[in-house]
Motif scaffolding. Sequence first.
Motif, PDB file in Angstrom:
ATOM      1  N   GLN A  24       1.966   9.706  -6.333  1.00  0.00           N
ATOM      2  CA  GLN A  24       2.281  11.124  -6.173  1.00  0.00           C
ATOM      3  C   GLN A  24       3.016  11.677  -7.392  1.00  0.00           C
ATOM      4  OE1 GLN A  24       0.756  12.414  -3.419  1.00  0.00           O
ATOM      5  NE2 GLN A  24       0.187  10.249  -3.311  1.00  0.00           N
ATOM      6  N   TYR A  35      -7.357  -1.339  -1.064  1.00  0.00           N
ATOM      7  CA  TYR A  35      -6.021  -1.897  -0.856  1.00  0.00           C
ATOM      8  C   TYR A  35      -6.072  -3.329  -0.321  1.00  0.00           C
ATOM      9  CZ  TYR A  35      -4.016   2.676  -1.851  1.00  0.00           C
ATOM     10  OH  TYR A  35      -3.631   3.833  -2.474  1.00  0.00           O
ATOM     11  N   THR A  85      -6.905  12.213  -6.682  1.00  0.00           N
ATOM     12  CA  THR A  85      -6.575  10.792  -6.846  1.00  0.00           C
ATOM     13  C   THR A  85      -6.142  10.423  -8.254  1.00  0.00           C
ATOM     14  OG1 THR A  85      -8.921  10.296  -7.279  1.00  0.00           O
ATOM     15  CG2 THR A  85      -8.173  10.092  -5.004  1.00  0.00           C
ATOM     16  N   ARG A 128      -4.819   5.978 -10.401  1.00  0.00           N
ATOM     17  CA  ARG A 128      -3.566   5.564  -9.774  1.00  0.00           C
ATOM     18  C   ARG A 128      -3.338   4.058  -9.741  1.00  0.00           C
ATOM     19  NH1 ARG A 128      -3.953   7.330  -3.593  1.00  0.00           N
ATOM     20  NH2 ARG A 128      -4.125   9.362  -4.606  1.00  0.00           N
ATOM     21  N   ILE A 178       0.830   4.194  -2.948  1.00  0.00           N
ATOM     22  CA  ILE A 178       0.521   5.584  -2.616  1.00  0.00           C
ATOM     23  C   ILE A 178       1.669   6.504  -3.025  1.00  0.00           C
ATOM     24  CG2 ILE A 178       0.165   7.191  -0.694  1.00  0.00           C
ATOM     25  CD1 ILE A 178      -1.415   4.942   0.709  1.00  0.00           C
ATOM     26  N   GLN A 220       0.826  -1.208   0.000  1.00  0.00           N
ATOM     27  CA  GLN A 220       0.000   0.000   0.000  1.00  0.00           C
ATOM     28  C   GLN A 220       0.863   1.263   0.000  1.00  0.00           C
ATOM     29  OE1 GLN A 220      -3.209   0.095   2.853  1.00  0.00           O
ATOM     30  NE2 GLN A 220      -3.272   2.322   2.895  1.00  0.00           N
ATOM     31  N   LYS A 221       1.907   1.261   0.806  1.00  0.00           N
ATOM     32  CA  LYS A 221       2.781   2.427   0.883  1.00  0.00           C
ATOM     33  C   LYS A 221       3.418   2.738  -0.465  1.00  0.00           C
ATOM     34  CE  LYS A 221       6.910   4.181   3.242  1.00  0.00           C
ATOM     35  NZ  LYS A 221       7.994   3.865   4.211  1.00  0.00           N
TER      36      LYS A 221
END
Length: 424
Positions: free
Chosen positions: A26, A401, A33, A98, A22, A18-19
């Motif tokens: 960016q 997620y 989103t 994303r 995310i 998940q990290k």
Amino acid sequence: MTSIKINKPIQINHDRLQKRLIELAQIGKIQETGVCRLTLSKEDKQAVLLVEKWMGEAGLSTRIDAVGNLIGQWTGSDDSLPILVVGSHIDSQPYGGRFDGTIGVIGAIEAIQTMNEQGYNPERTIEVIAFSDEEGCRFDKGLFGARGIIGQLEEGELERKDINGITRREALVEFGCNPNEVENAVYPKGRIGSFLEMHIEQGPILDKTEKPVGLVTGISGPLWLTVELKGFAGHAGSVPIPYRQDALVAAAEITTKLRELASEEPEAPTVATVGKLEVFPNSRNIIPEHVRFTIDLRDIDIKRRDRIENKLYEAIDEICDRHKVTKTITVDTKSDPRYCSDEILEEMRTAARTLFDESLPEMMSGPFHDALAMSSICDFGMIFVRCKDGISHNPKESANYTDISLGTELLYRTIILRSNAKEE
């Protein structure tokens, strides 16, 4: 919400997965989103370098080939065996989400990193690939990286230009690749044994049935056309309607006819879209002289798609003759439907039985993926992850997620079966 029960704890690292997703989102972020990360752009290069770092953390040796693919390799105990390739893409549409493509790359890295941490030693070599330019929106020709490694690039592809007049060749050089070595990116015949890809569904089936994950049985065959119509410009206030050679009116009629043809069999999964349109001189009070637009026609039944294609050409002829405009039609992509390997499907079902208390939904894919290109040289299998309301190619694209982790766990278990992994 999901109605499926999980039998065993997952082995992959949910938080790490998940990290990374995310953090990747960016780069090229739009709105809250969304993502705009066009192929071979500075944003794409930034994303490639970040993903390359994560490949290294997973224990993969990395390289970027001449067509822009990022490749991470884990050499197996018997490198003479045909290799297993796993991956997807990280480039995006100009108005994208994303999760499209990215979960297949980051999920594959997570699966390999978990295998390393669990002490597995694969018998066959495994490669994770973040393919270059799957989307095709910048240079109007997709699956570039996947086609590049299988030797299916077409004449003139490096000279295709984007909206700013930059050629793909120039973009590759700016990206740090050497387009003169494109032939060196092609894998030897028989080197790739099979391909696995995880992707969001980009459709509503899993969401409507409240299932987090599904298995793909095949991919519809896409037909991409570019149509150019040439009429004659004139003053919008003085040329009578019967005397006009209005290229935009002809384009509008063709668009409507395309929709009619795709709707002839209401229960069929045929879809057709005019997604890009350019008008010249594009002035309020001038009759449009030149129109260029794209057609995207897809079906899982090649005979039905061919039948619609032929009817469309007949309709274009009639419409252009009636409006006294000339036409040029270019076939950009034309692929047959492809069906997943029965053997890989059974391995995925076996892996799913160790994880879930019921069988997973199985479905065709309307969108094409890197797997479509790879299917021409090897067996392939695909895993779909639910996306909210089936929305994709839109900043509102959303996936849970937890669902992505379940899909990655299934991918992880399938890779173990497919790679004949041995525990040390």
